[in-house]
Design an enzyme around this catalytic site. Structure first.
Site: not given
Length: 260
Positions: A143, A67, A136, A138
């Site tokens: 996400e 990313d 979370d 990811h």
């Protein structure tokens, strides 16, 4: 999916570096998927040590990063291109031209995303993909709510992720709101995915990834569909797993030749 629970970061780094080294010994022109963040740092340290002390050769290897932030100027110290350069590429003998990342500064982001997917395919796909895990759930910057079939694309970061990453910037205000990330579908096409997670703050996400349902609310759960996924944890990250004793037993009794 194989779950491996080890005492701490040193053992994790050694095991994962073994997998990378074995791949390079058998396929010197292997394609590596490179993650940023704190989780893979001990692995990069160990690979750099093996390169320096034992001649582990990366000269024919290629790397693709997961990313990149959108909007950071070229050369910004927290761009993931720069992070991978500092943490890994400059410490081994990989050709800098063979370390590729998505373009977060492109004028046409969708076209740049398509081009990045094309470059991965042109290199024959990713042999071994390193992954971290967000609190979370990811992976990459996919996400919660991400399509399980998604490809490289632009994504908006949730505020928790921005807060988690603010430690790398001078303030939260400097953390970009958008990123370009490999998609979950892209990650699933890697031949071997190794996810690293350490610390109690990752325990709930690890539980959801390994023992929860396959669901977009925990993007990492897509690894349940991967034909060769290794989830490598320390004791704290594994503390919420109901079947932890089974995973320990399975790993302790696996054939020595099998590796990760």
């Amino acid at each position: 999916m194989e779950v491996v629970i080890l005492p701490g970061g040193r053992q994790i780094a050694s095991l994962v570096a073994d997998a990378v080294e074995n791949l390079l010994r058998n396929k010197p022109d292997a394609v590596l998927g490179l993650a940023t963040g704190s989780s893979p740092l001990p692995v990069y340290d160990e690979l750099a040590r093996r390169h320096e002390q034992a001649g582990l050769d990366f000269s024919r290897a290629c790397g693709f990063t997961l990313d990149e932030y959108v909007g950071l100027e070229p050369g910004h110290p927290e761009s993931y291109r720069e992070v991978i350069r500092r943490d890994f590429a400059d410490r081994v003998n990989i050709d800098p031209d063979n370390v590729l990342g998505p373009d977060g500064s492109a004028a046409d982001i969708p076209a740049a995303c398509r081009a990045y997917e094309d470059r991965i395919r042109e290199r024959g796909g990713i042999d071994l993909q390193l992954l971290g895990l967000g609190t979370d759930g990811h992976i990459g910057f996919n996400e919660p709510g991400s399509s399980l079939a998604s490809r490289t694309r632009i994504k908006s970061l949730i505020e928790q992720t921005r807060r988690d990453n603010a430690r790398f910037f001078r303030s939260l205000d400097e953390v970009p709101h958008h990123v370009v990330t490999q998609g979950l579908g892209t990650i699933l096409e890697s031949r071997h995915a190794i996810l690293l997670a350490t610390g109690a703050q990752k325990a709930q996400a690890v539980h959801d990834l390994v023992e929860g349902p396959l669901a977009a609310i925990c993007p990492a759960s897509v690894l349940q569909l991967h034909p060769h996924a290794s989830i490598v944890l320390d004791e704290a990250a594994a503390s919420s797993l109901k079947l932890a004793d089974y995973y320990r037993h399975t790993y302790e009794h696996k054939p020595a030749w099998q590796g990760l």
